[in-house]
Design an enzyme around this catalytic site. Structure first.
Site: not given
Length: 602
Positions: A67-70
């Site tokens: 999922g997210s790069c964050s």
């Protein structure tokens, strides 16, 4: 008494250190952003087996992130809030979460051990209650030693990293030695430590960057940016900014809590001070500055990464938050991953039965399933060659794919740029395993997104559109669908888009048309950050046409989520409710509960 076992070992992905704790394990990858609370360490991803568990003080063993790069930003927030795990153990190389640990060490002198282990060792560790990590060794234990007896983690830092295996230009060396200031020096160290982690021996020039960590996840990301600004940081290449946590123009009149809005405003302004463009969009491919085929770029934001690689044919790794900033400050990045043609080849073949008469829910549903099957592999999808796929369809597919997969791109035969010709498709298909996705599988996923009781209808309090940001074409379609119709007073409808699209749609009368229907338009921010009061306090059920938001929404908002195509979302906004009956184009498929994808050969 402690049992004696043969010690396991792992490959260190960050600094060697000492840790001991209870094991919290799952064989399912986890996105830390949207999946773990940065304040408490509780797993909030309602779709994950660890939902409700707390990673604080635990040795977390998962295959890797997704999922997210964050996720790297969440790791840093966990350090600052004191809710960080004792250690991280992966069974594959994990760049995003490891990068968060590297930044915590380089800027704030905080660290934990991060190890990659074999599949066999991972299986053993996942069945242990407690383990002790000393350097690259892992020892099962029965009794925990007290925290007072743990050696200070700072004493376990390794010697200065040896960057000599990496070929550096004269400018690289100047930045590394601090000749251009502390900020480029820090950035180059992070880039080179990441290169060592992946055994990369050369860097490349980058044409543009897209920064994702302008999203306010907590005080740590603001301190990171402000520290760089205090060091005199300036970007060296054209740099755009991802969505932020507020609509900078309207947050005060929207009634957003200043405790969130003011640091969000400060974070956005800090990156503008560094020289980044105030684009504030999670869909930078919609901007005039979008890259061209073959351009080497460095984008963060998971949906943007897969769209850039897959649809535009640009070249970027799935960049963790913070590494995006480091590349923007130096103009240099890792010569690896999707920058290299050999790493852009498919390694799993997914054949999908074409579904005649499907609506625009088809592509996000399929993207979610394909991502789940692919995991960390690049897939090629066949069977859709005769179906129409608009750029909005590919955006929805990519965002859903990036939610369940950690892979940086996908191919769709006959549609995406590197799989349009027969010869291209044949090259991808050679010698890779094949999986079959049927209409029944799509129906199963629809039911999982729309869990409900025996009621014929579900009341809808809010319709969420624009995750990722709505395109001009989507706003035009929404205007057509809502023309001469009346929105239910009990149901809110909120759309997010970027400022450029908003301005264009205003000039053409589209914004006035959807606002006349009763829609609220928000720029700068995105649904991954939106909370009360934009989400009405009394709202209990949200409907969306985004599979990404259908996945993350419950964990982010605490509300129940329903999923459907744009037409179904408009119908729900008009009636204040949605039918629980399977859409006509999915009728006839057998629903047994759960996703059961059948392999049909290899």
């Amino acid at each position: 008494m402690e049992r004696h076992h043969q010690a396991l070992s792992g490959h260190p992905l960050s600094s060697l250190g000492f840790a001991e704790g209870e094991v919290l394990a799952s064989n399912i990858a986890l996105s830390f952003w949207g999946g773990v609370s940065p304040l408490t360490g509780i797993v909030i991803d309602s779709h994950h087996p660890l939902a409700g568990s707390c990673i604080k003080g635990k040795v977390v063993a998962i295959p890797g992130g997704r999922g997210s790069c964050s996720g790297s930003a969440v790791i840093l927030e966990l350090f600052m809030s004191g809710s960080n795990p004792r250690a991280l153990i992966f069974k594959r190389e994990e760049l995003i979460l490891t990068l968060g640990v590297i930044v915590a060490q380089e800027m704030f002198q905080k660290t934990i051990p991060v190890l990659q282990v074999s599949d066999t060792s991972f299986e053993t560790i996942s069945h242990l209650k407690k383990i002790r990590i000393v350097g690259d060794h892992i020892q099962p234990v029965n009794e925990s030693i007290s925290d007072s007896n743990l050696p200070p983690i700072q004493q376990n830092f390794p010697k200065e990293p040896d960057f000599s295996p990496i070929t550096l230009t004269p400018l690289d060396r100047e930045m590394l030695n601090g000749a251009h200031g502390k900020a480029p020096q820090f950035a180059m160290r992070v880039i080179l430590r990441t290169a060592l982690l992946q055994n990369i021996t050369s860097l490349i020039d980058i044409k543009q960057a897209h920064i994702d960590c302008c999203i306010y996840t907590g005080p740590a990301v603001l301190k990171f940016a402000q520290t760089l600004r205090s060091w005199g940081a300036k970007v060296r290449i054209p740099t755009t900014l991802n969505s932020i946590s507020i609509d900078r123009r309207l947050w005060r009149v929207q009634g957003i809590d200043p405790a969130i809005a003011e640091p969000s405003e400060q974070l956005a302004q800090t990156y503008i001070d560094l020289g980044a463009k105030a684009s504030f969009t999670c869909a930078p491919y919609q901007l005039e500055s979008a890259p061209s085929l073959g351009d080497n770029i460095m984008w963060a934001e998971s949906n943007a990464v897969v769209y850039a690689n897959s649809v535009l044919g640009a070249r970027t790794i799935k960049c963790p938050d913070f590494l995006d900033v480091c590349v923007a400050l130096t103009g240099r990045s890792l010569n690896t991953g999707c920058h290299l043609s050999k790493h852009r080849m498919a390694s799993v073949w997914i054949h999908c039965d074409a579904v005649e008469g499907s609506d625009d829910a088809f592509y996000p549903l399929l993207g979610y399933i394909v991502g789940d099957i692919a995991a960390d592999r690049i897939p090629i999808v066949t069977g859709l060659e005769k179906m129409l796929a608009t750029t909005s369809d590919l955006k929805a597919f990519g965002a859903a794919f990036a939610t369940t997969s950690s892979a940086p791109m996908f191919h769709i035969a006959g549609i995406t740029v590197e799989a349009r010709e027969t010869v291209d498709v044949d090259a991808h298909l050679r010698g890779i395993p094949k999986v079959h996705v049927t209409r029944s599988d799509l129906a199963r996923q629809w039911h999982l997104f729309n869990l409900s009781g025996n009621e014929e209808y579900t009341p809808i309090d809010l319709v969420s559109l624009g995750n990722p940001h709505f395109s001009y074409e989507e706003i035009s379609k929404l205007a057509n669908l809502t023309r001469k119709r009346t929105k239910s007073p009990s149901t809110a409808l909120v759309v997010t888009c970027n400022r450029e699209i908003y301005a264009q749609a205003c000039r053409d009368g589209l914004i006035a048309a959807v606002e006349e229907f009763g829609a609220q338009i928000i720029t700068d921010s995105c649904w991954c950050m939106i909370q009360e009061p934009i989400i009405p306090k009394e709202a209990r059920i949200i409907m969306t046409n985004s599979a990404k938001y259908a996945h993350y929404g419950k964990g982010l908002t605490g509300r129940e989520i329903r999923f459907g195509g744009l037409g179904q979302c408009v119908e729900a906004a008009c009636l204040g409710r949605v039918s629980n009956v399977l859409p006509e184009w999915l009728e006839g498929s057998r629903h047994r509960g759960g996703i059961g994808i059948g392999k049909v050969g290899s």
